[in-house]
Structure formats: structure tokens, C-alpha cells
Design a protein around this motif. Sequence first.
Motif, mmCIF file in Angstrom:
data_model
loop_
_atom_site.group_PDB
_atom_site.id
_atom_site.type_symbol
_atom_site.label_atom_id
_atom_site.label_comp_id
_atom_site.label_asym_id
_atom_site.label_seq_id
_atom_site.Cartn_x
_atom_site.Cartn_y
_atom_site.Cartn_z
ATOM 1 N N ALA A 35 0.835 -1.196 0.000
ATOM 2 C CA ALA A 35 0.000 0.000 0.000
ATOM 3 C C ALA A 35 0.872 1.248 0.000
ATOM 4 N N ARG A 36 1.928 1.212 0.840
ATOM 5 C CA ARG A 36 2.834 2.363 0.905
ATOM 6 C C ARG A 36 3.501 2.601 -0.443
ATOM 7 N N THR A 37 3.986 1.485 -1.002
ATOM 8 C CA THR A 37 4.673 1.599 -2.296
ATOM 9 C C THR A 37 3.739 2.150 -3.348
ATOM 10 N N ASN A 38 2.533 1.577 -3.359
ATOM 11 C CA ASN A 38 1.541 2.066 -4.313
ATOM 12 C C ASN A 38 1.308 3.547 -4.140
ATOM 13 N N ALA A 39 1.101 3.918 -2.878
ATOM 14 C CA ALA A 39 0.838 5.325 -2.587
ATOM 15 C C ALA A 39 2.010 6.184 -3.039
ATOM 16 N N GLU A 40 3.227 5.684 -2.735
ATOM 17 C CA GLU A 40 4.425 6.451 -3.087
ATOM 18 C C GLU A 40 4.539 6.609 -4.602
ATOM 19 N N LEU A 41 4.311 5.443 -5.248
ATOM 20 C CA LEU A 41 4.395 5.465 -6.709
ATOM 21 C C LEU A 41 3.375 6.420 -7.292
ATOM 22 N N LYS A 42 2.167 6.313 -6.729
ATOM 23 C CA LYS A 42 1.127 7.211 -7.219
ATOM 24 C C LYS A 42 1.519 8.649 -6.996
ATOM 25 N N ALA A 43 2.026 8.902 -5.801
ATOM 26 C CA ALA A 43 2.424 10.265 -5.465
ATOM 27 C C ALA A 43 3.518 10.744 -6.417
ATOM 28 N N ARG A 44 4.531 9.815 -6.590
ATOM 29 C CA ARG A 44 5.650 10.193 -7.466
ATOM 30 C C ARG A 44 5.174 10.401 -8.891
#
Lengths: 564, 148
Positions: free
Chosen positions: A140-149
Motif C-alpha cells: 500500500a505504501r509503495t503504491n501510494a508512493e508510486l502514485k504520489a511520485r
Amino acid sequence: MPKRIGHDTHPFHFAQIALTLKPVFGGVPRIRSRMSRTKPDSNAVPTIKSDESTTFASEHATLLQTRLAETAHLGRDEALALLANSDEELERRLAERDEFARDEALSEQARTSAELETRLAARTIERDDAARDEALAELARTNAELKARLAERTIERDDIARDEALAELARTNAELKHRLAERTIERDDIARDEALAELARTNAELKQRLAERTIERDDVARDDALSELGRTNAELKARLAERTIERDDIARDEALTELARTNAELKQRLAERTIERDDVARDDALAELARTNAELKARLAERTIERDDIAKDTAITELRRTNAAEQKLHLHAVDLEAVNAELESFSYSVSHDLRAPVRAILGYARAIEEDYSAELCDEARRLLAVVQHEASRMGNLIDDLLEFSRLGRAPMLNTLVNMSRLAHEVMEEITTTSGIRPIFVIPELPAIRGDRVLLRQVWVNLLSNALKYASKKSEPEISVWATAENDNTVYHVRDNGVGFDMRYADKLFGVFQRLHRANEFPGTGVGLAIVMRIVTRHGGSVRADARLGEGATFSFTLPTGSVE
Amino acid sequence: MSDHDDVDILLVEDDPNDAEMTIRALRRAHLANRLYWVRDGVEGLDFIFCRGSFADRDPRDRIKIVLLDLKMPRLSGFDVLQELKTHAETQSIPVVVMTSSDHERDIAESYRLGANGYVSKPVSFDAFSTAIQNIGTYWLVHNQAPAR
């Protein structure tokens, strides 16, 4: 009239335009050097995307220069047409690039997600729920980070591209304006105005579309972020709720414990304070209470003792009385038993010991009489006869006395006794023995319940007496009948004999009591006593009625219902 | 041959007067020729079982009737009755209890122990004499004893 650039325009003209515009567009070499510097990094996606936009812009600028150069010889209208075509192409290529970049980013995201999922799956097999939860959290964090990035990079890229495009556009516009201004000298107002208007339209449109796309992208990113935030919030809330419940339980227990402690403490303190404060008053009250209690107890004890004493004394007295009565009764019973035993013993002795000597006297008297009668004078024989007579009488007295005792103690049977038959049997027996045949009047007598043997003895004694006392009459007569009297049946025996004086009637039923001399009427004086005893044992009574010289009537009463 | 051989009547009686009257009554009926009189229960059992002073008596001499008084010193009439009736060789000897008692208890006990008759001695000598003679006649003349 300016000449417009069309499809049929010869490529030769574009080269001329580029040469002509060279001094005007000084920025072109800078753009080229920047492009050559970034080229080795073309494989690094994030960087190259931005640089590509820049490169694209510079290439576009170059193209514009070339075309401007080619169209230098053309009129304003033609230049504006060419510019319009260039803008359209720019727009199309920008859209293509953005799509490409986004697709690549999405593809990268998908790859990363797949990889993470694979790793997660592998790790899930080996690990427990906690590990999986961590992996999911990581995902979830990675997804969120990726989305954010991705959002950031998209925004950044778009911003750069837009800024550069705008800058290029501004430069191009400025250049075009400048050239137009220059050419205005040579051209007419209409062509310039149209180019400016077209440029303004294009700018507005580009700005509008850029803004729309930015808004769209921002919306997606924001929605994702909001969705993620919502999920995170929900999860956090759930966990918070769980932990809150746990914490609440613990807190409640602790609170209750604390409350109990506080209560106990408060009570303790209250008690202490009450004790302190109310010591005197309470002590007084307690002392008073104790005194009152003691007094009441003492009075109660006294009264209880008094009452108990009275009750006890009464009970003891009563018990003593009862005991005394029982003792008395017991003694009586013992006495009676002793008397009875004595009587038994006496009877036995009398029967055995007294009869033997009487029998001996009579026996030896008879022996004298038999063996020596011839040798005796008359007087000697008379004296011997008296001895025999008195010895015989003594024997009879003894036998009658034993009979009286025996009949008084003999166990009684209770049967229905036919009194008529019994009376007839007895009468027959005694007349046979005595040889006297009186007139015997006897109607049917009612039967009665009683002991046949004992009742027979009653008939024997009464009928014998009647016969004896009537025997001196020329026509002796004996009558027997029965009457009913309340619940009793009364049997009567009457003779027409000598009778007796009623003044002595009370002596009739006593043992050895006689109203006649033995030489007048033989007898031991036991017969009527036996009658009375038997009748009494049956619950009845006897009586006599007579007149001297006019016969006598003896009656005995028996209960009609039953005996004893 | 001693006086206790071939005895028909054994009289067990401690009262000499009663014994004399009994013997007198029986003699007058000519039934006392073979009568032997012992004074108590001990002598009675010695005579019956041919022991003591009667050891020389022939046990084959059959006693036809025992006239037994109850109240005697040493062994009573009941003791004699019980001993006599519990031995196979003597239990068939007829015993008539002759006593002054007419007590029901004595009568019942006598029959329980196996007495063959019970007679209460009458005070009257005539009655007494008649009773004795009837008994003697019955047991010596009419009664038939089992063969030995």
C-alpha cells in the motif's frame, strides 16, 4: 495581397527563411547544447521525458525557424498559415508524448506491483499473518508512493513542458511579432492582425487544454490519495477502535479497581472520622445500651429463673406425683403378682398337702371300721363315724375351696352358649345323682355369649341348691325362666323349698357362709360364692329373693351382647 | 428269687400313708401280689434300669404299670417320667401319675413327658379305693403290652 503558404509550396523557400532569421533567434544554440548534454541519459525514464519535451520544443523551434526562413519570402498570410500548422503538430506530439510517458509509468507500476505481489505471496507462505499484513502495508505504501511520485512527475513534467512550451511560444510569438513588426513595414495591417488574432486564439486554446489536463490529472491523483487516505483512515479507525475497546476494558477494570479502592479508602476514612467524631456520643450510647441490655438481661434472667423454677417445680411435682402414682401402681401390680403367686402356691399346697392327711384319716378310719368293727362297742363305732364325717367334711371344704380358686382364675372362652340345653343337662345329672325327681318347669331360654364350662358350674350350683332346699317338700318344684332387663338377660331359678330370711341375704354369696345348719342341709357354703364369682367375671350380677318357708328365687344377670 | 422279681406294679410314693392305702385298696382287689414299693424317684429309676440296689433284677422282667407320685424328695415324679420315656427300652412301660394335685399345670406337664394316665387321689377313701382298683384292673388285666 500577401501570398499564403499552401501544400504546393516549394521546399526551397524554407531554407531561405532559416538563413534570414538566424540573427533573430539567438537562443537556438543553447537549446541544442542542452539537448546534446542530456542525450547519454536517454535510458533514464524520468529525466529523458522532461528533456524530450525540451528537445521537442527546440526541434519545433528549429522547424519554425526553418519554415520561417522558407516562408520569408511569403506574405504574412502564408506565414500565419504555416504557424497554425506547426501549432497543431506541436499539440499532437505533446499528447503522444504524455500518453507514452504515462503508459510507461503505469507499466512500471504494474511491474513493481506484480513483483511485490509475488514477493508477498512467497513471503506469505513462510510467514504468519503479521508478516503478510506488513507486506500489504508495504504494498500500500509503495503504491501510494508510486502514485504520489507519478502525480508529482506528471505535474512536474507537464509544468516544465508547459513552461517551456509557453516560453518557446512566447519566444516564437515575440519573434513572430518582431518579424511581423518588421514585415509590417512591408506588409499590410490585415495580415498582421490576422496572425496576432490566430496566435492569441492558439494560446488561449493551449492554455485552456493544459489547464483541463492538469485538473484531470490532479483529480485522479487526489482521488487516489483521498481513497488511500480513506482506506488508511478506516484501517486506523478500526485498529483504533479495537485498541480503544481493549484499552477501554483495561481502563474500565482499572477504573473499577480504582473506584473500589477509593470507596474502601473513603469508607475507611469515613469510619475513622466517624469513630473520631462520634466516639464520645457513641461510647455513651453504647454504655447506656449495654447498661440497659444488662439490666434487661438480668431482669429477664431473674424472671426466667423464677418462671423456670416455678415451671420446673411444677413439672417436678407433677413428675413426682406421676412417678409416685406409677410407683404405687407398680407396687400394686407387684403386690398383686406376689399375692397371685402366693395364692397359686397356697392352692397347690392346700390341694396337695392338706388333702393327703385328710385322705389318710379317712383311709385309716375306714381300715379300723373294716378290720376291727366287730371288736368295737356301739359308742366306739359312733365316735369313729364322727371322725370319718368331719374328716370327710374337711376334705369337701378343701375341694370346694380349691374349686372356687380354680374357677376364679381359669381362662375364659367366649362362645355362644345354649342355656336351655345346658340347664336340661345339669338338671338331668343332679336328679340322677340325688335320686330326687322334682317338678321341673323350664321354657325356652335365650342363648348367651360366655364360657360354657363356667356357666355350667353356675347351673350346677343353683339347681343343686334348689333341689337340696326343696327336697324336703312333698312335691318339690323347680322353675327356670329368663327375662330381658335393659341390655342384660336375667336367668331365674326358683324352688318351693324352705326359703330363708332376707335379713341375712347379704351373707348368701360369701365363702363358707351358710344360712342353714349342716345337719339340716349339707354344704360347705362355697356354692353361691362360686356362682357370684363366675357371673361377676362375665360382667353380670347375682341376687336372691326369698321368704322363710316359701321358697327362694336366685337370679343372675349376663350382658346380652358379650362377655368380658 | 427276691421280692423285686417278677413285679407287675411299681409304686413310687414317698408318703407311707398313701402307699399303705394304695396297697390296701389293691390287695382287696387281689391286684397287689406282685407290687413293689419304692420311696422316691432315685429308687424308682434304679429299679426300672436294674442298677444300684436293684442291679440283680432281670431287665427282662416286664413291669406292667408304674404308679408314680409327683411330689417326692430327691428326684421328682417328672424326673422319673422324663428319664423313663426317653429311653427306648423303657419308654413303652405304662406310667399312671397318681397325685394329690389336680393342678392343670401338673396334668399338662405329665402328659407332655409321656404319662399314660393322670389320677388325682380322692380324699374320700371309697373314691380313692375305687380309683386304685380300676387302674390296677385295667393295666394288669385288660391292657396288652407290646412283646419284648
